[in-house]
Write an enzyme that holds these catalytic residues in place. Structure first.
Site, PDB file in Angstrom:
ATOM      1  CD1 TRP A   1      -2.281   2.118   1.682  1.00 18.30           C
ATOM      2  CD2 TRP A   1      -3.274   0.635   0.345  1.00 18.30           C
ATOM      3  NE1 TRP A   1      -3.489   2.627   1.320  1.00 18.30           N
ATOM      4  CE2 TRP A   1      -4.125   1.735   0.492  1.00 18.30           C
ATOM      5  CE3 TRP A   1      -3.702  -0.430  -0.483  1.00 18.30           C
ATOM      6  CZ2 TRP A   1      -5.371   1.840  -0.134  1.00 18.30           C
ATOM      7  CZ3 TRP A   1      -4.946  -0.335  -1.104  1.00 18.30           C
ATOM      8  CH2 TRP A   1      -5.762   0.778  -0.925  1.00 18.30           C
TER       9      TRP A   1
ATOM     10  CG  ASP B   1      -1.992  12.864  -3.316  1.00 18.55           C
ATOM     11  OD1 ASP B   1      -2.388  11.713  -3.027  1.00 18.55           O
ATOM     12  OD2 ASP B   1      -2.144  13.359  -4.443  1.00 18.55           O
TER      13      ASP B   1
ATOM     14  CD  GLU C   1      -4.759   5.920   0.510  1.00 20.00           C
ATOM     15  OE1 GLU C   1      -5.525   5.118  -0.017  1.00 20.00           O
ATOM     16  OE2 GLU C   1      -4.344   5.807   1.674  1.00 20.00           O
TER      17      GLU C   1
ATOM     18  CD  GLU D   1     -13.829   6.472  -2.899  1.00 21.73           C
ATOM     19  OE1 GLU D   1     -12.980   6.171  -2.064  1.00 21.73           O
ATOM     20  OE2 GLU D   1     -13.865   5.971  -4.041  1.00 21.73           O
TER      21      GLU D   1
END
Ligand code: BGC
Length: 367
Positions: free
Chosen positions: A116, A166, A169, A324
């Site tokens: 990640w 940022d 991601e 989202e």
């Protein structure tokens, strides 16, 4: 007096938002980013801090406190690791990205083993900011939380200048202004706490000042905030510096230009993250419109904030869940299918969207 914009629909979306957030808060206190989207079955410091703040703004202080206790534990359990990172950082040793604190944890407070883009740091600043908002509302924190914040002051004060991913991601290799703003907000707030040592207070205040100096001198383009230091890009996350962080209270013109640029170029009722977004085809994020709403309140444009609150009712589904991002219009529609194939349908409900709705609702309600 109850304002007439608080119609029945608003009240139900408010109640649904609280219910959805509570239903997805683990016993440990962690908020799951989204229950129906595997990749988001974690708790992020960034999302969690905004969610805890929204819950406390809306009167759900116990939920916020449970999150703060969960977050405190994560930091306390890593005190030695953080001390060693600080030592190595000061000696100029190379530290790989994943050695740093991660941006998200399992509900039991562990790092995920999946690959990640973990290096973000902003969430720790935002968390400290949210703790201060919690204190301002008159609630108390356990002593361990102050200890965790002292640890973070040392960590963030040592590493605030490193390149990170940022808020989205992405875009590794820059000093992102939204991330820096999150750090400045947290560090400036805790530098005023009486339960923190004088040494930490001074370090926090000095770091916050240096960050704001850098932003004012190398973080502007066309009179507005830029996406990263020495750049000229635009990103909706920049709005956070105007509100809720309030870092530009004495820079009206920068705040004005930033809000206008985001509303005009990235959208007002539905806001894109940035113009190159291709995540799930790059849809508009309702939560970012709520950030704009908070910024309009701080610029005395309540009407626009109310318009955003009313519009939010139109984006929830039949179960009053907020997504989202919206399905259309997309910036790069041809990219959507590949994301769905890889990760499934985009996240709904997203707790952070519900949180920003609650924050805007509470800010408008507070006359
Ligand atoms: C967003 C992050 C967010 C995460 C969990 C990502 O897609 O870019 O800002 O923290 O989802 O909601």
């Amino acid at each position: 007096m109850v304002n007439e914009i608080f119609t029945k629909t608003h009240t139900s979306l408010r109640d649904a938002s609280i219910r959805i957030i509570k239903a997805n808060q683990a016993d440990s206190g962690a908020y799951i980013a989204s229950p129906n989207f595997n990749v988001y079955n974690f708790s992020w410091f960034r999302d969690g801090a905004f969610i805890a703040d929204a819950m406390s703004a809306t009167g759900e202080h116990n939920s916020a406190l449970d999150f703060h206790i969960w977050a405190t534990k994560i930091i306390i359990e890593r005190e030695e690791k953080i001390a060693s990172l600080i030592r190595r950082g000061k000696q100029g040793e190379k530290i790989t990205n994943d050695e740093h604190l991660h941006c998200r944890f399992t509900v039991n407070g562990e790092e995920s083993k999946e690959e990640w883009t973990n290096l973000q740091l902003d969430g720790f600043g935002t968390w400290i900011w949210s703790l201060d908002e919690f204190l301002i509302r008159g609630y108390s924190l356990p002593l361990a939380t102050y200890r965790a914040v002292e640890t973070l002051i040392g960590y963030l004060g040592t590493f605030w200048q490193i390149d990170t991913y940022d808020w989205w991601e992405e875009s590794y290799g820059h000093q992102h202004i939204a991330n820096l703003g999150s750090l400045a907000a947290g560090l400036e707030r805790c530098s005023r706490w009486k339960n923190i040592s004088d040494e930490s207070k001074t370090f926090a205040a000095d770091t916050a000042k240096q960050i704001m100096y850098l932003i004012r001198h190398r973080g502007l383009s066309n009179g507005r905030l830029a996406k990263w230091i020495d750049g000229d890009g635009l990103d909706a996350s920049l709005i956070a510096l105007v509100a809720p962080f309030g870092l530009l209270a004495n820079d009206y013109s920068i705040a004005r230009e930033t809000v206008d640029a985001v509303a005009t170029s990235l959208g007002f009722l539905g806001t894109y993250r940035h113009s190159d977004d291709w995540y799930f085809g790059g849809g508009k994020w309702p939560l970012l419109s709520c950030f704009l709403g908070l910024a309009y309140i701080s610029l005395d444009e309540r009407d626009r904030a109310e318009e955003i609150l009313r519009w939010m009712d139109t984006v929830s589904n039949n179960q009053l869940e907020l997504p989202e991002q919206l399905e259309e219009p997309l910036l790069q529609p041809e990219k959507r299918a590949q994301w769905i194939e890889q990760w499934g349908e985009p996240a709904i409900p997203l707790l952070w969207s519900h949180a920003m709705y609650l924050s805007l609702y509470s800010a408008l309600r507070k006359d």
